[in-house]
Write a protein that holds these residues in place. Structure first.
Motif, PDB file in Angstrom:
ATOM      1  N   PRO A 175     -15.354 -48.812 -40.842  1.00  0.00           N
ATOM      2  CA  PRO A 175     -14.690 -48.844 -39.589  1.00  0.00           C
ATOM      3  C   PRO A 175     -13.988 -47.552 -39.249  1.00  0.00           C
ATOM      4  N   ILE A 176     -14.211 -47.017 -37.979  1.00  0.00           N
ATOM      5  CA  ILE A 176     -13.505 -45.713 -37.662  1.00  0.00           C
ATOM      6  C   ILE A 176     -13.561 -45.567 -36.211  1.00  0.00           C
ATOM      7  N   SER A 177     -12.183 -44.785 -35.578  1.00  0.00           N
ATOM      8  CA  SER A 177     -11.906 -44.459 -34.483  1.00  0.00           C
ATOM      9  C   SER A 177     -11.887 -43.060 -34.056  1.00  0.00           C
ATOM     10  N   TRP A 178     -12.458 -42.598 -33.150  1.00  0.00           N
ATOM     11  CA  TRP A 178     -12.347 -40.993 -32.823  1.00  0.00           C
ATOM     12  C   TRP A 178     -12.144 -40.940 -31.326  1.00  0.00           C
ATOM     13  N   LYS A 179     -11.933 -39.653 -31.051  1.00  0.00           N
ATOM     14  CA  LYS A 179     -11.590 -39.489 -29.929  1.00  0.00           C
ATOM     15  C   LYS A 179     -12.986 -38.317 -29.250  1.00  0.00           C
ATOM     16  N   ASN A 180     -13.497 -38.796 -28.402  1.00  0.00           N
ATOM     17  CA  ASN A 180     -14.741 -37.996 -27.655  1.00  0.00           C
ATOM     18  C   ASN A 180     -14.396 -36.771 -26.761  1.00  0.00           C
ATOM     19  N   GLU A 181     -15.226 -36.270 -26.567  1.00  0.00           N
ATOM     20  CA  GLU A 181     -15.202 -34.836 -25.631  1.00  0.00           C
ATOM     21  C   GLU A 181     -14.504 -34.909 -24.347  1.00  0.00           C
ATOM     22  N   ASN A 182     -14.334 -36.276 -23.801  1.00  0.00           N
ATOM     23  CA  ASN A 182     -13.561 -36.651 -22.830  1.00  0.00           C
ATOM     24  C   ASN A 182     -12.267 -37.198 -23.112  1.00  0.00           C
ATOM     25  N   ASN A 183     -12.069 -37.032 -24.417  1.00  0.00           N
ATOM     26  CA  ASN A 183     -10.626 -37.624 -24.916  1.00  0.00           C
ATOM     27  C   ASN A 183     -10.306 -38.884 -24.844  1.00  0.00           C
ATOM     28  N   VAL A 184     -11.497 -39.895 -24.787  1.00  0.00           N
ATOM     29  CA  VAL A 184     -11.508 -41.040 -24.707  1.00  0.00           C
ATOM     30  C   VAL A 184     -11.594 -41.575 -26.337  1.00  0.00           C
ATOM     31  N   VAL A 185     -10.822 -42.552 -26.711  1.00  0.00           N
ATOM     32  CA  VAL A 185     -10.823 -42.898 -28.030  1.00  0.00           C
ATOM     33  C   VAL A 185     -12.070 -44.033 -27.953  1.00  0.00           C
ATOM     34  N   LYS A 186     -12.766 -44.021 -28.953  1.00  0.00           N
ATOM     35  CA  LYS A 186     -13.943 -45.063 -29.143  1.00  0.00           C
ATOM     36  C   LYS A 186     -13.629 -45.591 -30.522  1.00  0.00           C
ATOM     37  N   SER A 187     -14.521 -46.617 -30.813  1.00  0.00           N
ATOM     38  CA  SER A 187     -14.365 -47.203 -32.360  1.00  0.00           C
ATOM     39  C   SER A 187     -15.667 -47.770 -32.544  1.00  0.00           C
ATOM     40  N   SER A 188     -16.075 -47.782 -33.889  1.00  0.00           N
ATOM     41  CA  SER A 188     -17.158 -48.555 -34.265  1.00  0.00           C
ATOM     42  C   SER A 188     -16.930 -49.013 -35.691  1.00  0.00           C
ATOM     43  N   ASN A 189     -17.552 -50.117 -36.018  1.00  0.00           N
ATOM     44  CA  ASN A 189     -17.857 -50.596 -37.396  1.00  0.00           C
ATOM     45  C   ASN A 189     -18.904 -50.105 -37.943  1.00  0.00           C
ATOM     46  N   TYR A 190     -19.080 -48.657 -38.330  1.00  0.00           N
ATOM     47  CA  TYR A 190     -20.091 -47.903 -38.803  1.00  0.00           C
ATOM     48  C   TYR A 190     -20.745 -48.570 -39.839  1.00  0.00           C
ATOM     49  N   ARG A 191     -22.327 -48.520 -39.804  1.00  0.00           N
ATOM     50  CA  ARG A 191     -23.116 -49.200 -40.837  1.00  0.00           C
ATOM     51  C   ARG A 191     -23.928 -48.145 -41.732  1.00  0.00           C
ATOM     52  N   ILE A 192     -23.502 -48.351 -42.925  1.00  0.00           N
ATOM     53  CA  ILE A 192     -24.191 -47.479 -43.817  1.00  0.00           C
ATOM     54  C   ILE A 192     -25.160 -48.239 -44.352  1.00  0.00           C
ATOM     55  N   PRO A 193     -26.450 -48.047 -44.193  1.00  0.00           N
ATOM     56  CA  PRO A 193     -27.662 -48.585 -44.545  1.00  0.00           C
ATOM     57  C   PRO A 193     -27.885 -49.149 -45.985  1.00  0.00           C
ATOM     58  N   SER A 194     -28.556 -50.144 -46.274  1.00  0.00           N
ATOM     59  CA  SER A 194     -28.943 -50.528 -47.666  1.00  0.00           C
ATOM     60  C   SER A 194     -30.083 -49.743 -48.089  1.00  0.00           C
TER      61      SER A 194
END
Length: 370
Positions: A175-194
């Motif tokens: 899980p990760i949250s970050w601020k994009n180039e427009n200063n909007v906070v986005k989130s993802s449950n990033y998948r590391i593949p098997s």
């Protein structure tokens, strides 16, 4: 007496000159030739830690490439939940790749390593960079019977301290949250593949293959530490490529609005869809063929082609000319449902800009399908 002194002085100076010349010649004979520090024992890879390869010098997280580890980029890359990527290539000394066609993977020598690191900037709440994973593909051999390349996967997951990455082929979420180039906070449950998931995308006839490093995707300028140069020309200069065609039909950066809309769309689809929608790949059974060289044919793009399965009665064609809302491609790209989304793997959230690109293109098409 004076003559003897002058003679001794002359002999001494002559001896000094001889020693000096000998030293110079010796220095020239032993001139330092840099050697890549990369460790690639094909009987032992994949190694347990990323640092074992010595691809990077100094602090590991800085990803400062070692000698002969060459950075590269693709004209259009695969969307992976907005993760940023750094790509590198390394080949054993005295070996080089060969050109095999604009849209074909370069024929890499045994021992080649393709290195791709996924990371985010402005990670919340610390506003720092966080590296998630580094994926490596290594060409271990060529099958002596089939003459097919034998590649292996090696995925490395970075620790919280960002000091090391460890081999992990089981797959996981981050899980990760970050601020994009427009200063909007986005989130993802990033998948590391098997390893199984890696193979779903990176395969041809059920054997692992690379996807991105094709001449059509590399044929543009990149800014290196020693200047800007066409990537293929740089690889030739570095001894990593034998030669390449002067007339490569190349993909473009799908974000480049100076390029024709259809070319941008075809480049985006090539990067995000063609690895599955190709002959002998995971979605071989589907009618679409999304490789850049094949999408000059509107049927391969799915234009006015009826879907094989009825997801919704409103979705009349894969691409319904002039109406993105009735197009299967637009629907699948807008979905996060694992049963209906496309691509199947590699994302857990919607690529808003990619969807908008496809929507603009579909809505611009005319006349309507019959």
């Amino acid at each position: 007496m004076q003559q003897k002194y002058l003679l001794r002085t002359f002999l001494f100076l002559s001896l000094l000159a001889f020693v000096f010349l000998l030293a110079c010649n010796s220095s020239e004979d032993t001139e330092y030739t840099p050697v890549s520090p990369v460790s690639m024992d094909l009987t032992r890879v994949p190694y347990p830690k990323l640092s074992d390869y010595k691809f990077f010098e100094g602090t590991l997280k800085n990803l400062n490439p070692s000698y002969k580890v060459i950075p590269y980029e693709l004209a259009s890359g695969l969307f992976t939940d907005y993760a940023l990527k750094k790509r590198f290539v390394w080949m054993p000394s005295g070996t080089k790749a060969t050109y095999d066609g604009d849209g074909k993977i370069l024929k890499f020598p045994v021992g080649t390593a393709l290195i791709k690191t996924f990371y985010y900037d402005n990670v919340q709440p610390s506003e720092t960079r966080q590296i998630i994973e580094t994926r490596i593909m290594i060409k271990k051999s060529v099958n002596p019977v089939t003459l097919q390349d034998e590649w292996t996967f090696a995925n490395y997951v970075w620790n919280d301290e960002q000091t090391e990455a460890y081999l992990d082929m089981n797959g996981s979420y981050s899980p990760i949250s970050w601020k994009n180039e427009n200063n909007v906070v986005k989130s993802s449950n990033y998948r590391i593949p098997s390893e199984t998931e890696c193979l779903m995308c990176h395969k041809s006839n059920e054997r692992p293959i690379p996807i991105g490093p094709k001449p059509q995707n590399l044929n543009f300028s990149y800014t290196y530490t020693d200047g800007t140069k066409n990537q293929l020309a740089k690889w030739v200069e570095e001894g990593y490529l034998e030669s390449y065609s002067d007339n490569i039909v190349s993909t473009v950066d799908w974000k480049d609005t100076s390029k024709p809309l259809e070319t941008r769309v075809r480049s985006y689809i090539d990067a995000n869809c063609a690895h599955c929608h190709s002959t002998n790949s995971h979605c071989d059974y589907r009618p679409m063929r999304f490789a850049f060289s094949e999408t000059t044919n509107p049927v391969n793009l799915g234009i006015c082609v009826a879907p094989q399965e009825n997801i919704d009665n409103s979705l009349t064609y894969i691409i319904t000319k002039g109406n993105s809302q009735r197009s299967v491609m637009h629907f699948r790209m807008s979905s996060v449902n694992e049963a209906t989304r496309m691509p199947l793997l590699g994302r857990t959230i919607v690529h808003e800009e990619g969807v908008q690109l496809i929507q603009d293109w579909i809505d611009s098409l005319d006349p309507a399908c019959n």
